[in-house]
Write an enzyme that holds these catalytic residues in place. Structure first.
Site, PDB file in Angstrom:
ATOM      1  N   SER A  95       0.654  -1.256  -0.121  1.00  0.00           N
ATOM      2  CA  SER A  95       0.108  -0.053  -0.022  1.00  0.00           C
ATOM      3  C   SER A  95       0.685   1.242  -0.176  1.00  0.00           C
ATOM      4  CB  SER A  95      -0.799  -0.041   1.308  1.00  0.00           C
ATOM      5  OG  SER A  95      -1.991   0.859   1.009  1.00  0.00           O
ATOM      6  N   ASP A 217      -9.965  -4.282  -5.825  1.00  0.00           N
ATOM      7  CA  ASP A 217      -9.456  -3.387  -4.879  1.00  0.00           C
ATOM      8  C   ASP A 217     -10.188  -2.059  -4.905  1.00  0.00           C
ATOM      9  OD1 ASP A 217      -7.869  -2.183  -3.179  1.00  0.00           O
ATOM     10  OD2 ASP A 217      -5.890  -2.832  -3.780  1.00  0.00           O
ATOM     11  N   HIS A 245      -7.599  -5.357  -0.411  1.00  0.00           N
ATOM     12  CA  HIS A 245      -6.339  -4.522  -0.500  1.00  0.00           C
ATOM     13  C   HIS A 245      -5.193  -5.386   0.061  1.00  0.00           C
ATOM     14  CE1 HIS A 245      -4.305  -0.998  -1.258  1.00  0.00           C
ATOM     15  NE2 HIS A 245      -4.072  -0.649   0.204  1.00  0.00           N
TER      16      HIS A 245
END
Length: 266
Positions: A95, A217, A245
């Site tokens: 991320s 996502d 995610h």
């Protein structure tokens, strides 16, 4: 300063293996990697850590100014590398840490030789023909909700971020991780995460790079994966048969396998 204690550094796997540095995302800690570590540790020296403000890192080392930019998190990662004298490192960032890895690689190319970007997003806000997945108003609302009631926001948002509604235990785990983070520190990290624009930084990447995305996502839509691939010359984009995610939790074997295949081919 004791960097190992500050960042709760853990080292496992083959002492003589190629080095993987695993960097977690917002609201998480190194425990988020636990399902991929056994596979990776069979072949690699795996280094895990918590950013200051997350997990079991030393909260007394918190500095709001430092951690109000992604550069502060990149400094944490590089100081871990320096403390352990790590070289030829594959930086695996989940991320927001994918962009932290971009900054770290530009600053210390003598230490970081590859990047693996898991569910990356260089900018979450749509604009100028770019689709990040959120309007500016969406992000303002998200941050306002987070800042006014962090625990309530965590309980509502973590399952959405995780996806995989048919596996509610995953959403509960991410909720627990979010709720374990100090709310004041989390607010700073959230603003840093969701308001940063690292698109121009992608042009600085000069190392072999793997981009891993999930087929669905809500935080990093597939347009973002394609954008990152196109912005980093020679990078490779792999779409995992996974949703949500956090594929290191929802699809750990596929995630670990893609990392291993990339390093073997790079």
């Amino acid at each position: 300063m004791d960097i190992r204690r500050r960042n709760n550094v853990t080292v496992t796997g083959r002492a003589d293996g190629p080095v993987l540095l695993l960097a977690h995302g917002f609201g998480c800690d190194q425990n988020m990697w636990r399902l991929v570590v056994p596979t990776l540790a069979a072949s690699y020296r795996v280094v895990l850590f918590d950013y200051v403000g997350s997990g079991r890192a030393d909260a007394s080392a918190w500095d709001e100014r430092r951690y109000s930019s992604l550069g502060g998190y990149a400094a944490d990662a590089l100081e871990v590398c320096e403390e352990l004298d790590l070289r030829d490192v594959t930086f695996v960032g989940h991320s927001v840490s994918a962009m932290v890895g971009v900054l770290a690689a530009a600053k210390a190319p003598q230490r970081l030789s590859r990047l693996v970007m898991i569910a990356p997003s260089p900018c979450y806000i749509d604009g100028d023909g770019y689709r990040g997945g959120f309007s500016a108003e969406d992000i303002d609302e998200l941050l306002e909700s987070l800042e006014s009631n962090y625990l309530g926001w965590s309980a509502a948002m973590a399952p959405v971020i995780m996806g995989n509604a048919d596996r509610p235990e995953l959403g509960r785990e991410l909720t627990t991780s979010f709720c374990a983070t100090d709310p004041d520190m989390a607010r700073v990290f959230a603003r840093t995460t969701f308001l940063s624009d690292s698109r121009e930084d992608l042009e600085t990447v000069m190392v072999p790079t793997l981009i891993l995305e999930c087929r669905q996502d809500v935080i990093a839509p597939r347009e973002v994966g394609a954008y990152v691939r196109d912005a980093i010359p020679g990078s490779r984009l792999v779409t995992l048969e996974a949703t949500g995610h956090c594929p290191q939790l929802s699809a750990p074997q596929a995630t670990a396998g893609a990392i291993t295949a990339f390093i073997g081919a790079a």
